[in-house]
Design a protein around this motif. Structure first.
Motif: not given
Ligand SMILES: O=C(O)CCC(=O)C(=O)O
Ligand SMILES: [Fe+2]
Length: 286
Positions: A160-164, A207-210, A229-230
């Motif tokens: 779903l493309g979490p915020v990065q 980059i982390v994408a929690p 995110g994408d």
């Protein structure tokens, strides 16, 4: 509200994830229900031949993808409408947000950035409205002493493309940006700005994408670099954002707590030193 460890983590990393910060039944479901109602109204209005499922918190957006398939502009109507749902505005101005902010920033005087709250709807495989790498102060101004509250309405999986987020990037200086993005000429306002040395910065900080679920809250410092995110899933990514800032911070007082692009204020009028005008040089590298 905030453990010593979490407070330390926020000051060291520039972001934190607080699990189960909001009460699902009391605070989140009424917003999901409001969105379900608006989708229902528009499905009828535009005569979409789909039967919307009864409301459940897990399927509140049923019918939304059918609506935008019929005409993408109906998605814009949903976007504008849902930020006016009373339950959403109650969440934005909830006492617990203010109390959390007081603890995070050692203050007793907080503002909610005007025009800085809304519900993002990131449609699958859509690029135009993704937020490119930025830090919040650049786009919202108000005060460098501020944080973004980011909380999802759907479970945010990696698809779903979490915020990065770039951890620790808030510890650096205020970054400069190009105001014109030669590679994205269909974008405008904050969407058209590009950070100087974007790729080097991402490489430097990583980059982390929690991942997160409804009820969870991600807090980001106003100086932390982050981007959308994408969304490569088959559901829209619904999430809520609002921003609080510290009225007692002298830097905010100095700029009169002025708002950013959403208020029609250009970054160059407040911080000319942060702007690189490359509109005349389309080939300049970002
Ligand atoms: O969720 C996103 O895609 C971007 C969010 C963002 O930039 C923000 O919350 O300030
Ligand atoms: Fe942001």
């Amino acid at each position: 509200m905030l453990s010593f460890e979490k407070k330390k983590e926020l000051s060291e990393n520039g972001f934190i994830l607080l699990k189960d910060f909001y009460d699902l039944a009391e605070e989140i479901e009424p917003i999901q229900f409001g969105i379900w109602q608006i989708i229902g109204v528009l499905l009828k209005k535009y005569k979409c031949p789909v039967q919307q499922k009864d409301f459940t918190p897990d399927t509140f957006d049923d019918g939304y993808l059918d609506l935008i398939k019929k005409d993408r502009k109906y998605g814009g109507e949903v976007y504008d409408a849902v930020k006016q749902i009373p339950a959403f505005l109650r969440l934005v101005s909830a006492k617990k947000n203010e109390a959390l902010f007081f603890e995070m920033r050692n203050t007793n005087c907080a503002g909610i950035a005007g025009r800085g709250y809304g519900v993002r709807i990131d449609n699958p495989n859509e690029q135009n409205y993704r937020s490119l790498w930025h830090y919040e102060y650049r786009d919202q101004l108000r005060s460098v002493d501020g944080v973004v509250f980011w909380t999802p309405l759907v479970p945010v999986t990696s698809k779903l493309g979490p915020v990065q987020v770039c951890p620790k990037s808030h510890l650096g200086p205020l970054r400069r940006s190009y105001i014109y993005d030669a590679k994205n000429q269909d974008k405008s306002g904050a969407y058209a700005m590009r950070l100087e040395n974007e790729q080097q910065l991402i490489k430097k900080y990583g980059i982390v994408a929690p991942l997160s679920e409804p009820g969870d809250l991600i807090i980001m410092d106003f100086l932390t670099l982050h981007s959308s995110g994408d969304n490569i899933a088959n559901r829209a990514r619904w999430s809520m954002q609002f921003r609080l800032f510290n009225f007692l911070d002298p830097a905010g007082q100095k700029i009169n707590w002025t708002g950013g692009v959403a208020d029609g204020v250009s970054l160059s009028s407040v911080h000319p030193e942060l702007v690189i005008d490359n509109s005349k040089n389309m080939e300049e590298k970002c």
